[in-house]
Design a protein around this motif. Structure first.
Motif, PDB file in Angstrom:
ATOM      1  N   TRP A  69      -5.756   2.968   5.750  1.00 40.90           N
ATOM      2  CA  TRP A  69      -5.973   2.962   4.822  1.00 40.90           C
ATOM      3  C   TRP A  69      -5.253   2.111   3.817  1.00 40.90           C
ATOM      4  CZ3 TRP A  69     -10.922   4.163   3.191  1.00 40.90           C
ATOM      5  CH2 TRP A  69     -11.343   5.218   4.615  1.00 40.90           C
ATOM      6  N   THR A  70      -3.889   1.754   3.490  1.00 41.49           N
ATOM      7  CA  THR A  70      -3.408   1.678   2.909  1.00 41.49           C
ATOM      8  C   THR A  70      -3.167  -0.144   2.085  1.00 41.49           C
ATOM      9  OG1 THR A  70      -1.649   2.698   3.009  1.00 41.49           O
ATOM     10  CG2 THR A  70      -0.066   1.201   2.156  1.00 41.49           C
ATOM     11  N   VAL A  71      -4.125  -0.379   2.989  1.00 43.35           N
ATOM     12  CA  VAL A  71      -4.601  -2.263   2.838  1.00 43.35           C
ATOM     13  C   VAL A  71      -5.899  -1.968   1.917  1.00 43.35           C
ATOM     14  CG1 VAL A  71      -6.007  -4.121   3.494  1.00 43.35           C
ATOM     15  CG2 VAL A  71      -4.264  -2.942   5.495  1.00 43.35           C
ATOM     16  N   LEU A  72      -6.217  -0.944   1.234  1.00 46.21           N
ATOM     17  CA  LEU A  72      -7.130  -1.018   0.183  1.00 46.21           C
ATOM     18  C   LEU A  72      -6.944  -1.239  -1.261  1.00 46.21           C
ATOM     19  CD1 LEU A  72      -9.920   2.014   1.596  1.00 46.21           C
ATOM     20  CD2 LEU A  72     -10.142  -0.367   1.176  1.00 46.21           C
ATOM     21  N   ALA A  73      -5.035   0.139  -0.678  1.00 43.73           N
ATOM     22  CA  ALA A  73      -4.215  -0.300  -2.057  1.00 43.73           C
ATOM     23  C   ALA A  73      -4.359  -1.715  -2.757  1.00 43.73           C
ATOM     24  CB  ALA A  73      -3.288   0.129  -2.159  1.00 43.73           C
ATOM     25  N   GLY A  74      -3.485  -2.503  -1.531  1.00 45.39           N
ATOM     26  CA  GLY A  74      -3.005  -3.600  -1.500  1.00 45.39           C
ATOM     27  C   GLY A  74      -4.542  -4.903  -1.791  1.00 45.39           C
ATOM     28  N   ILE A  79       6.455  -3.499  -3.271  1.00 43.67           N
ATOM     29  CA  ILE A  79       6.446  -4.316  -2.360  1.00 43.67           C
ATOM     30  C   ILE A  79       7.843  -4.564  -1.742  1.00 43.67           C
ATOM     31  CG2 ILE A  79       6.107  -6.538  -1.797  1.00 43.67           C
ATOM     32  CD1 ILE A  79       3.864  -6.209  -3.890  1.00 43.67           C
ATOM     33  N   GLY A  80       9.058  -4.030  -2.931  1.00 45.40           N
ATOM     34  CA  GLY A  80      10.357  -4.440  -1.834  1.00 45.40           C
ATOM     35  C   GLY A  80      10.467  -2.795  -0.640  1.00 45.40           C
ATOM     36  N   PHE A  81      10.074  -2.067  -0.836  1.00 44.32           N
ATOM     37  CA  PHE A  81      10.281  -1.193   0.622  1.00 44.32           C
ATOM     38  C   PHE A  81       8.991  -1.280   1.627  1.00 44.32           C
ATOM     39  CE2 PHE A  81      11.605   2.045  -3.160  1.00 44.32           C
ATOM     40  CZ  PHE A  81      12.684   2.576  -2.061  1.00 44.32           C
ATOM     41  N   LEU A  82       8.162  -1.900   1.551  1.00 44.64           N
ATOM     42  CA  LEU A  82       7.340  -2.767   2.378  1.00 44.64           C
ATOM     43  C   LEU A  82       8.402  -3.967   3.098  1.00 44.64           C
ATOM     44  CD1 LEU A  82       4.080  -1.702   0.940  1.00 44.64           C
ATOM     45  CD2 LEU A  82       5.017  -0.319   2.061  1.00 44.64           C
ATOM     46  N   ILE A  83       8.504  -4.242   2.603  1.00 41.98           N
ATOM     47  CA  ILE A  83       9.052  -5.415   3.142  1.00 41.98           C
ATOM     48  C   ILE A  83       9.924  -4.983   4.350  1.00 41.98           C
ATOM     49  CG2 ILE A  83      10.884  -7.611   2.983  1.00 41.98           C
ATOM     50  CD1 ILE A  83       8.897  -8.237   0.029  1.00 41.98           C
ATOM     51  N   GLY A 132       6.612   3.191   0.235  1.00 48.01           N
ATOM     52  CA  GLY A 132       6.281   1.944   0.044  1.00 48.01           C
ATOM     53  C   GLY A 132       4.955   2.200  -0.549  1.00 48.01           C
ATOM     54  N   GLU A 133       4.310   2.882   1.025  1.00 40.62           N
ATOM     55  CA  GLU A 133       2.643   3.463   0.610  1.00 40.62           C
ATOM     56  C   GLU A 133       2.161   3.680  -0.387  1.00 40.62           C
ATOM     57  OE1 GLU A 133       2.436   4.957   4.740  1.00 40.62           O
ATOM     58  OE2 GLU A 133       2.362   3.256   5.672  1.00 40.62           O
ATOM     59  N   VAL A 134       3.645   4.883  -0.643  1.00 44.07           N
ATOM     60  CA  VAL A 134       2.962   5.812  -2.234  1.00 44.07           C
ATOM     61  C   VAL A 134       2.939   5.159  -3.277  1.00 44.07           C
ATOM     62  CG1 VAL A 134       3.458   7.861  -2.904  1.00 44.07           C
ATOM     63  CG2 VAL A 134       3.629   7.566  -0.565  1.00 44.07           C
ATOM     64  N   GLY A 135       4.197   3.755  -3.076  1.00 40.37           N
ATOM     65  CA  GLY A 135       4.256   3.056  -4.872  1.00 40.37           C
ATOM     66  C   GLY A 135       3.173   2.715  -4.635  1.00 40.37           C
ATOM     67  N   LEU A 136       2.733   1.756  -3.400  1.00 41.25           N
ATOM     68  CA  LEU A 136       1.431   0.517  -3.844  1.00 41.25           C
ATOM     69  C   LEU A 136      -0.049   1.918  -4.325  1.00 41.25           C
ATOM     70  CD1 LEU A 136       1.403  -1.799  -3.025  1.00 41.25           C
ATOM     71  CD2 LEU A 136       0.209  -1.652  -0.698  1.00 41.25           C
ATOM     72  N   TRP A 137       0.016   2.550  -3.425  1.00 37.23           N
ATOM     73  CA  TRP A 137      -1.021   3.452  -3.747  1.00 37.23           C
ATOM     74  C   TRP A 137      -1.311   4.678  -5.489  1.00 37.23           C
ATOM     75  CZ3 TRP A 137      -5.854   3.414  -2.014  1.00 37.23           C
ATOM     76  CH2 TRP A 137      -6.186   3.226  -0.877  1.00 37.23           C
ATOM     77  N   LEU A 138       0.561   4.120  -5.985  1.00 33.20           N
ATOM     78  CA  LEU A 138      -0.063   4.894  -7.661  1.00 33.20           C
ATOM     79  C   LEU A 138       0.181   3.162  -8.487  1.00 33.20           C
ATOM     80  CD1 LEU A 138       3.510   6.445  -7.699  1.00 33.20           C
ATOM     81  CD2 LEU A 138       1.477   7.107  -8.593  1.00 33.20           C
ATOM     82  N   ALA A 139       0.578   2.087  -7.857  1.00 30.96           N
ATOM     83  CA  ALA A 139       0.596   0.734  -8.708  1.00 30.96           C
ATOM     84  C   ALA A 139      -0.946   0.421  -8.039  1.00 30.96           C
ATOM     85  CB  ALA A 139       1.284  -0.841  -7.938  1.00 30.96           C
TER      86      ALA A 139
END
Length: 202
Positions: free
Chosen positions: A91-96, A137-141, A156-163
């Motif tokens: 599901w995190t792909v949807l945030a991206g 993105i840094g945490f996910l890298i 990273g995933e939680v941060g991406l959803w917040l973003a």
């Protein structure tokens, strides 16, 4: 003058993309840390190019054009390569995807608003969005190659959803403002540039 330090810093965010992507593509702990280092340096330049341009009084049209392009290339390239390699999945792909689609929307609106000479400076909310997005993105890298106690992948995933949430809010503000100016143009009223345009996220 186009060749000065702020513009060179902005250009560096584009130049760093090929080695950053190559490191992620090769994979492995060493190369993922190298990718993180390159990404961190590129992200830092995002602050210093604007700060130095104002401090040294060398702001230019070229810099204003290139800065958002460099930002979008960095974010877009990282999100796509991380998704392709499975570092962003489920599901995190949807945030991206939300973030990428918003960038396309904003680019189109910015082009239209530039034609009618309406500026859109960065809002406070947009700055928070950018900061959270860059950190995520840094945490996910580095992801699972970070020390276990950091929970880098989860952060990273939680941060991406917040973003992505902030992205929807700021994108809606920008779209609403763009539609308002569009209605004004359609009605035959040419909006005049103002010294202090609306504070809408780019």
């Amino acid at each position: 003058m186009l060749v000065h330090l702020p513009n060179l810093l902005t250009l560096s965010r584009i130049v760093v993309l090929p080695p950053l992507i190559a490191c992620l593509w090769i994979g492995g702990e060493t190369f993922r840390w190298a990718a993180l280092a390159l990404y961190a340096l590129a992200s830092i330049t995002d602050y210093f190019d604007g700060y130095l341009a104002r401090t040294l009084d060398v702001q230019s049209a070229f810099g204003r054009l290139l800065d958002p392009i460099a930002d979008k290339l960095l974010v877009g390239a990282c999100l796509l390569i991380l998704s392709a390699l499975g570092y962003i999945e489920g599901w995190t792909v949807l945030a991206g995807l939300v973030i990428l689609l918003r960038e396309i929307l904003v680019s189109g609106l910015r082009e239209f608003l530039a034609e009618i000479r309406v500026g859109m400076p960065v809002s406070g909310l947009a700055k928070w969005k950018t900061a959270i997005q860059m950190l995520a993105i840094g945490f996910l890298i580095i992801g699972t190659d970070a020390p276990a106690w950091t929970q880098a992948q989860l952060v990273g995933e939680v941060g991406l959803w917040l973003a992505a949430g902030f992205t929807l809010l700021t994108g809606w503000d920008y779209l609403r403002s763009g539609l308002k100016h569009l209605a004004s143009v359609e009605a035959g009223h040419s909006p005049q540039p103002t010294p202090k345009p609306e504070q809408i996220s780019p």
